[in-house]
Design an enzyme around this catalytic site. Structure first.
Site, mmCIF file in Angstrom:
data_model
loop_
_atom_site.group_PDB
_atom_site.id
_atom_site.type_symbol
_atom_site.label_atom_id
_atom_site.label_comp_id
_atom_site.label_asym_id
_atom_site.label_seq_id
_atom_site.Cartn_x
_atom_site.Cartn_y
_atom_site.Cartn_z
ATOM 1 N N GLU A 1 0.833 -1.207 0.000
ATOM 2 C CA GLU A 1 0.000 0.000 0.000
ATOM 3 C C GLU A 1 0.866 1.255 0.000
ATOM 4 O O GLU A 1 1.834 1.362 0.759
ATOM 5 C CB GLU A 1 -0.892 -0.016 1.247
ATOM 6 C CG GLU A 1 -2.245 0.598 1.020
ATOM 7 C CD GLU A 1 -3.110 -0.213 0.058
ATOM 8 O OE1 GLU A 1 -3.066 0.085 -1.151
ATOM 9 O OE2 GLU A 1 -3.811 -1.129 0.513
ATOM 10 N N HIS A 2 0.478 2.187 -0.850
ATOM 11 C CA HIS A 2 1.209 3.445 -1.011
ATOM 12 C C HIS A 2 2.653 3.203 -1.437
ATOM 13 O O HIS A 2 3.570 3.876 -0.980
ATOM 14 C CB HIS A 2 1.134 4.297 0.272
ATOM 15 C CG HIS A 2 -0.203 4.955 0.427
ATOM 16 N ND1 HIS A 2 -0.553 6.099 -0.250
ATOM 17 C CD2 HIS A 2 -1.292 4.606 1.151
ATOM 18 C CE1 HIS A 2 -1.805 6.445 0.065
ATOM 19 N NE2 HIS A 2 -2.279 5.548 0.906
ATOM 20 N N GLY B 1 -16.455 5.604 -2.740
ATOM 21 C CA GLY B 1 -15.683 6.158 -1.624
ATOM 22 C C GLY B 1 -15.282 5.119 -0.588
ATOM 23 O O GLY B 1 -14.992 5.454 0.548
ATOM 24 N N GLY C 1 -12.755 2.880 -0.990
ATOM 25 C CA GLY C 1 -11.381 2.416 -1.166
ATOM 26 C C GLY C 1 -11.294 1.182 -2.042
ATOM 27 O O GLY C 1 -10.277 0.481 -2.037
ATOM 28 N N LEU C 2 -12.349 0.898 -2.811
ATOM 29 C CA LEU C 2 -12.343 -0.296 -3.671
ATOM 30 C C LEU C 2 -12.238 0.087 -5.147
ATOM 31 O O LEU C 2 -12.560 -0.698 -6.031
ATOM 32 C CB LEU C 2 -13.602 -1.137 -3.419
ATOM 33 C CG LEU C 2 -13.802 -1.601 -1.970
ATOM 34 C CD1 LEU C 2 -15.111 -2.382 -1.827
ATOM 35 C CD2 LEU C 2 -12.631 -2.470 -1.496
ATOM 36 N N SER D 1 -13.774 2.470 -7.161
ATOM 37 C CA SER D 1 -14.916 2.662 -8.056
ATOM 38 C C SER D 1 -14.528 3.593 -9.204
ATOM 39 O O SER D 1 -15.020 3.441 -10.322
ATOM 40 C CB SER D 1 -16.124 3.205 -7.293
ATOM 41 O OG SER D 1 -15.789 4.387 -6.614
ATOM 42 N N ASP E 1 -4.624 0.696 -9.263
ATOM 43 C CA ASP E 1 -6.068 0.479 -9.357
ATOM 44 C C ASP E 1 -6.501 0.209 -10.794
ATOM 45 O O ASP E 1 -7.269 -0.723 -11.074
ATOM 46 C CB ASP E 1 -6.834 1.701 -8.828
ATOM 47 C CG ASP E 1 -6.466 2.029 -7.396
ATOM 48 O OD1 ASP E 1 -5.802 1.194 -6.744
ATOM 49 O OD2 ASP E 1 -6.844 3.120 -6.921
HETATM 50 C C1 GLA Z 1 -5.167 4.764 -4.207
HETATM 51 C C2 GLA Z 1 -4.426 5.062 -5.502
HETATM 52 C C3 GLA Z 1 -3.444 3.942 -5.865
HETATM 53 C C4 GLA Z 1 -2.556 3.609 -4.663
HETATM 54 C C5 GLA Z 1 -3.391 3.405 -3.404
HETATM 55 C C6 GLA Z 1 -2.532 3.213 -2.183
HETATM 56 O O1 GLA Z 1 -6.014 3.659 -4.374
HETATM 57 O O2 GLA Z 1 -5.323 5.238 -6.579
HETATM 58 O O3 GLA Z 1 -2.676 4.311 -6.977
HETATM 59 O O4 GLA Z 1 -1.569 4.569 -4.469
HETATM 60 O O5 GLA Z 1 -4.247 4.494 -3.157
HETATM 61 O O6 GLA Z 1 -1.793 2.050 -2.276
#
Ligand code: GLA
Length: 392
Positions: free
Chosen positions: A33-34, A121, A123-124, A126, A175
């Site tokens: 993540e990130h 909204g 975090g999946l 959309s 994503d």
């Molecule tokens: C969001 C961003 C991705 C990624 C994540 C964190 O979903 O769109 O590119 O950076 O946060 O991992």
């Protein structure tokens, strides 16, 4: 699809042109993540929750957009796609079409009706799902499709560009890539510095994945997401200058590199961000290794470490996500949990024993509600395919 078709005709009327259907999924990120915007490894999987659109050529220069859960018609002219930036809804679609045209697609005027079941909204992703649905649809209906076809990775890059330029979120590629390249029952190990990837079968044996939605909406655009990107850019400059290197990505550094640099770096937030990114990237390697060896307990533990790092070092969790994480970790049958996606709200992903799912949902749901006052939502996480046309 039949309902969507009926609604489409109600909105746009009858025509001799064919109505076609396109879809693209949301994603869950299992670990990594990130780090996508730091050239790191990520391990997402496409969901069966998805965006769907019914689409038909309209023999004009106008693209019309509607959604089954929104009032109103949103339109822009193909000769002025930039104006799509100002749409109240539809800027992702306008951005995708803008960049398809820049890529040489002769996009034609068309009517879209969007639907879907990815909670917005949460975090999946959309937004990536809408981008990829638009991209496969508009490319497939373009005048020169027979000559150009499409490459799904290229469409993912177009979706990312749309997000950067039409919605102001400086996101990484994870994503859009997951939405484009998902494969049923597989996660994707993606190297974001080269876009090389492999599908990894998600064999969870007696366990299953549960998404727990905090029902606290994140607001990526307005949030600290872009700020984190600035912080890690500064972190890269620091690491290179301390170690006398000239690396392009923070994820090119190892844990040993970090330990060498640590004492020479100011003990501030930038150092914490750097540490998260470098260690998180290594966690992905370890996680995939233990998963491939069938060691789910070790996999779950790595997920928990990932959450702690996002909470303490990267600071992208917040009260609701941390509460959901804490109560899940204390619940029987749950061997791993972490926030997934950009953070600041949205969902956690949990590895839960199949026989304990009902108890997990009830126990975690009640505990979360009593601590936050918010009623959460849970989804059993089925892993599906990537962007495509749905043939009726
Ligand atoms: C969001 C961003 C991705 C990624 C994540 C964190 O979903 O769109 O590119 O950076 O946060 O991992």
């Amino acid at each position: 699809m039949t309902d969507l078709k009926e609604l489409f005709i109600k909105y746009y009327g009858e025509s001799s042109e064919e109505i076609r259907f396109f879809t693209s999924p949301g994603r869950v990120n299992l670990i990594g993540e990130h780090v996508d915007y730091c050239g790191g490894l990520v391990f997402p999987a496409a969901l069966t929750l998805s965006s769907v659109a019914a689409v038909r050529l309209n023999n004009s220069d106008v693209v019309n957009l509607r959604a089954d859960d929104l009032d109103g018609l949103y339109s822009f002219n193909l000769n002025n796609t930039e104006a799509g930036k100002d749409l109240k809804w539809g800027n992702y679609q306008a951005g995708v079409i803008h960049w398809l045209k820049e890529n040489g697609y002769k996009v034609r005027g068309m009517d879209f009706l969007f639907s879907g079941n990815i909670p917005f909204g949460s975090g999946l992703s959309s937004s990536a799902a809408i981008e990829l649905t638009t991209a496969v649809a508009a490319a497939s209906l373009s005048e020169n499709f027979d000559e150009k076809g499409y490459d799904l990775i290229n469409l993912a890059l177009i979706g990312q560009k749309a997000e950067h330029t039409f919605s102001g979120v400086n996101c990484g590629i994870m994503d859009q890539f997951a939405s484009a390249m998902g494969k049923k029952d597989n996660a994707i190990l993606l190297d974001c510095s080269t876009l090389s990837y492999k599908h990894v079968p998600l064999n969870l044996g007696e366990y299953t994945l549960i998404l727990a939605n905090t029902c606290k909406k994140h607001a990526l655009g307005a949030s600290a997401y872009n700020k984190r990107r600035e912080e890690v850019s500064e972190g890269l400059i620091r690491m290179n200058s301390i170690l006398g290197t000239d690396k392009d990505n923070l994820c090119d550094f190892t844990e040993d590199d970090y330990l060498k640099a640590e004492a020479l770096m100011a003990a501030d937030k930038i150092r914490d961000r750097v540490k998260h990114v470098i260690y998180e990237n290594q966690r992905v390697k370890k996680a995939v290794e233990v998963l491939e060896n069938g060691d789910l307990l070790a996999f779950g533990e790595i997920l928990r470490e990932g959450h702690a790092s996002l909470r303490d070092l990267y600071e992208v969790t917040g009260f609701e996500l941390d509460t959901m994480f804490d109560v899940a970790c204390q619940t029987e049958g749950c061997i791993g949990s972490r926030m997934t996606g950009g953070g600041f709200g949205g969902c956690t992903v949990n590895i839960v024993k199949k026989s304990a799912v009902e108890n997990f949902i009830e126990t975690v749901g009640n505990a979360y509600k009593s601590k936050t006052g918010i009623t959460p939502a849970f989804y059993v996480c089925d892993i599906g395919d990537g962007a495509r046309e749905i043939k009726m």
